[in-house]
Design a protein around this motif. Structure first.
Motif, short mmCIF file in Angstrom:
data_model
loop_
_atom_site.label_atom_id
_atom_site.label_comp_id
_atom_site.label_asym_id
_atom_site.label_seq_id
_atom_site.Cartn_x
_atom_site.Cartn_y
_atom_site.Cartn_z
N CYS A 72 0.96 -1.03 -0.04
CA CYS A 72 0.03 0.07 0.06
C CYS A 72 1.00 1.31 -0.06
N VAL A 74 -0.04 4.53 -0.11
CA VAL A 74 -0.34 5.43 1.00
C VAL A 74 -0.01 5.34 2.24
N CYS A 75 0.00 4.23 2.84
CA CYS A 75 0.58 3.83 4.30
C CYS A 75 1.93 3.34 4.18
N HIS A 88 -7.31 -3.86 4.77
CA HIS A 88 -6.54 -2.99 5.01
C HIS A 88 -6.98 -1.86 4.30
N HIS A 94 -5.98 3.30 6.94
CA HIS A 94 -5.90 3.58 5.52
C HIS A 94 -6.64 4.92 5.03
ZN LIG Z 1 -3.15 1.69 3.14
#
Ligand SMILES: [Zn+2]
Length: 188
Positions: A72, A74-75, A88, A94
């Protein structure tokens, strides 16, 4: 000493308390409560299959996005399988990364009525409306186009890479001087 006899004992405390309160107010002015957007529908397809059946060398010290599993961006975290990945991206942490709260927006009366209308239409046509059908076809066509485009881009890139590897750029004059210029004709 002289101070303790003149001033009441509570004064110092009051002063401290005032100071704290001011400090707190100051802090709260600096950090207003975070306003997060309401939860929204995903407007993209979750890609779970693009790496299916592919072979990849996995090194334990490689960057996270090159390791095995679902990454991921973003995270900046790695999830080991598709079920956990779905959990997630639907999860609180998230969504927060996207600036969204877990609360959904309250629908308006018109939206609810529209939804009922659509459902009614669906009931009559047994499943989905003509509009649904058109939308689905459009979406599929768009996805197909995108896939083709990506494929073409990839091919182009590969070709470029290959070309760069095989023929280092060379001035044609220099090349002919070195005897490379007639490579094609000499083969004939
Ligand atoms: Zn994420």
């Amino acid at each position: 000493m002289a101070q303790s006899s003149n001033t009441p004992t509570g004064v110092d405390n009051t002063f401290r308390r005032k100071f704290d309160r001011e400090e707190n107010q100051f802090l709260s002015m600096r950090d207003p409560p975070v306003q997060r957007k309401p939860l929204k529908h995903r407007d993209y397809k979750v890609d779970l299959e693009s790496r299916l059946g592919k072979t990849q060398v996995v090194a334990p010290v490689a960057p996270l996005n090159q390791q095995a599993g679902y990454y991921c961006s973003v995270c900046e975290c790695l999830v080991k399988d598709s079920a956990n990945y779905l959990d997630h991206i639907n999860g609180k942490k998230h969504q927060r990364g996207f600036g969204m709260s877990m609360r959904s927006e309250r629908a308006t009366l018109e939206q609810v009525q529209q939804c009922f209308e659509n459902l009614k239409k669906r009931k009559h046509t047994g499943g989905f409306t003509e509009q649904d059908f058109d939308e689905r076809i459009m979406k599929q066509q768009q996805e197909e186009e995108e896939r083709k485009l990506q494929h073409r881009e990839k091919k182009k890139e590969k070709k470029k890479e290959k070309a760069a590897e095989e023929e280092p750029e060379m001035d044609p004059d220099v090349a002919s001087m070195m005897g490379f210029g007639g490579f094609k004709s000499s083969k004939k």
